[in-house]
Scaffold this active site. Structure first.
Site, mmCIF file in Angstrom:
data_model
loop_
_atom_site.group_PDB
_atom_site.id
_atom_site.type_symbol
_atom_site.label_atom_id
_atom_site.label_comp_id
_atom_site.label_asym_id
_atom_site.label_seq_id
_atom_site.Cartn_x
_atom_site.Cartn_y
_atom_site.Cartn_z
ATOM 1 N N ASP A 59 0.945 -1.015 0.190
ATOM 2 C CA ASP A 59 -0.550 -0.020 -0.117
ATOM 3 C C ASP A 59 1.074 1.271 -0.084
ATOM 4 O O ASP A 59 2.538 1.175 0.393
ATOM 5 C CB ASP A 59 -0.891 -0.160 1.215
ATOM 6 C CG ASP A 59 -2.314 -0.920 1.581
ATOM 7 O OD1 ASP A 59 -2.570 -1.571 0.100
ATOM 8 O OD2 ASP A 59 -2.322 -1.288 2.322
ATOM 9 N N TYR B 35 6.157 -9.724 6.617
ATOM 10 C CA TYR B 35 6.230 -7.996 7.090
ATOM 11 C C TYR B 35 6.471 -7.775 8.805
ATOM 12 O O TYR B 35 6.278 -9.230 9.492
ATOM 13 C CB TYR B 35 4.640 -7.847 6.817
ATOM 14 C CG TYR B 35 4.038 -7.463 5.859
ATOM 15 C CD1 TYR B 35 3.669 -6.434 4.911
ATOM 16 C CD2 TYR B 35 3.058 -8.566 4.939
ATOM 17 C CE1 TYR B 35 3.657 -6.339 3.939
ATOM 18 C CE2 TYR B 35 2.986 -8.424 3.482
ATOM 19 C CZ TYR B 35 3.043 -7.082 2.578
ATOM 20 O OH TYR B 35 2.443 -7.079 2.127
#
Length: 265
Positions: free
Chosen positions: A52, A106
């Site tokens: 994103d 992540y």
């Protein structure tokens, strides 16, 4: 086919994937390839995932039919400093950077000087394993995932690591927001059961999305691929990001001075 590892500072970009009228990492990559007279997008092109806006990456992976001379160092010659190729691997003709990835990891650097680490860790442990995360994403499908979770304290930061075969949209950042709320005592541990339950939680009952900029795509796993670090390209990446780290520290000093000065007056 050749696969490349890309590292990038995501703060200047509106995400990885190309979008009209805004800068993206993929735009920077395709522009660099065009400058090198490589077809853009190149044949067979695919990327490991779509980070994103504001999200950074250490191991974003792209693969395509590349000429023999296109090394990570050559690619860095036309990439902007915020994006660096640093490793590569020759892969099979049918390799697909998205579908062949078996695991994505992540890491989130949560500024959390005052939260209870044990409460946060217990919340993360509760979220580990296979669950339906429909209340932690805007996606309507693909919400059942199996997670591995971990965290450790690093000064004022709680570093949260989450791994899975794949993630639904905004899922990692909403997990972090939920963990922070439980760790700070703003939500009870029983909230996790409600979030993982079958009933949809909307409005005030839902979970907000944590900020994007502390999030990093740390690793993407391909069991059959052995990436070779390119020494020159890796050195370039270290130099570029070290300089940006200094810039960030200088900015933090200035804003700290502003904060302290306003407080004193």
């Amino acid at each position: 086919m050749r696969a490349f590892r890309l590292a990038y500072d995501g703060r200047p970009y509106s995400g990885f994937q190309r979008q009209p009228d805004v800068p993206t990492v993929e735009d920077a990559l395709f522009d660099a390839l065009r400058e090198l007279d490589v077809e853009s997008p190149p044949p067979g092109y695919a990327a490991a995932g779509r980070t994103d806006a504001g999200v950074s990456a250490l191991a974003q992976t792209v693969a395509f039919e590349a000429p023999d001379w296109l090394t990570p160092a050559a690619l860095n010659g036309t990439l902007p400093g915020t994006v660096r190729a640093w490793a590569s691997a020759d892969v099979a003709a049918d390799f697909h950077a998205t579908h062949d990835a078996t695991r994505r990891t992540y890491r989130y650097h949560l500024y959390a000087p005052n939260i209870d680490d044990e409460r946060a860790r217990a919340a993360l442990d509760r979220l580990a394993g296979e669950h339906d995360f429909h209340n932690l994403t805007t996606d309507d499908t693909g919400t059942v995932r199996r997670l591995d979770t971990d965290c450790h304290r690093d000064g004022d930061f709680l570093v949260v690591t989450i791994s899975a075969g794949g993630f639904a949209r905004h899922m990692v950042r909403r997990i972090v927001a939920l963990v922070r709320a439980v760790g700070a005592g703003e939500s009870g541990a029983d909230r996790i059961g409600r979030v993982l339950g079958p009933d949809p939680l909307d409005g005030a009952a839902g979970v907000a999305t944590a900020s994007a900029t502390p999030l990093l795509l740390a690793d993407v796993t391909y069991p059959e691929v052995d990436f070779a670090r390119n020494p020159d390209a890796a050195a370039s990446a270290r130099a570029v990001f070290a300089e940006r780290r200094v810039d960030a520290r200088v900015a933090a000093r200035v804003t700290s001075d502003l904060t302290d000065g306003v407080q004193e007056r």
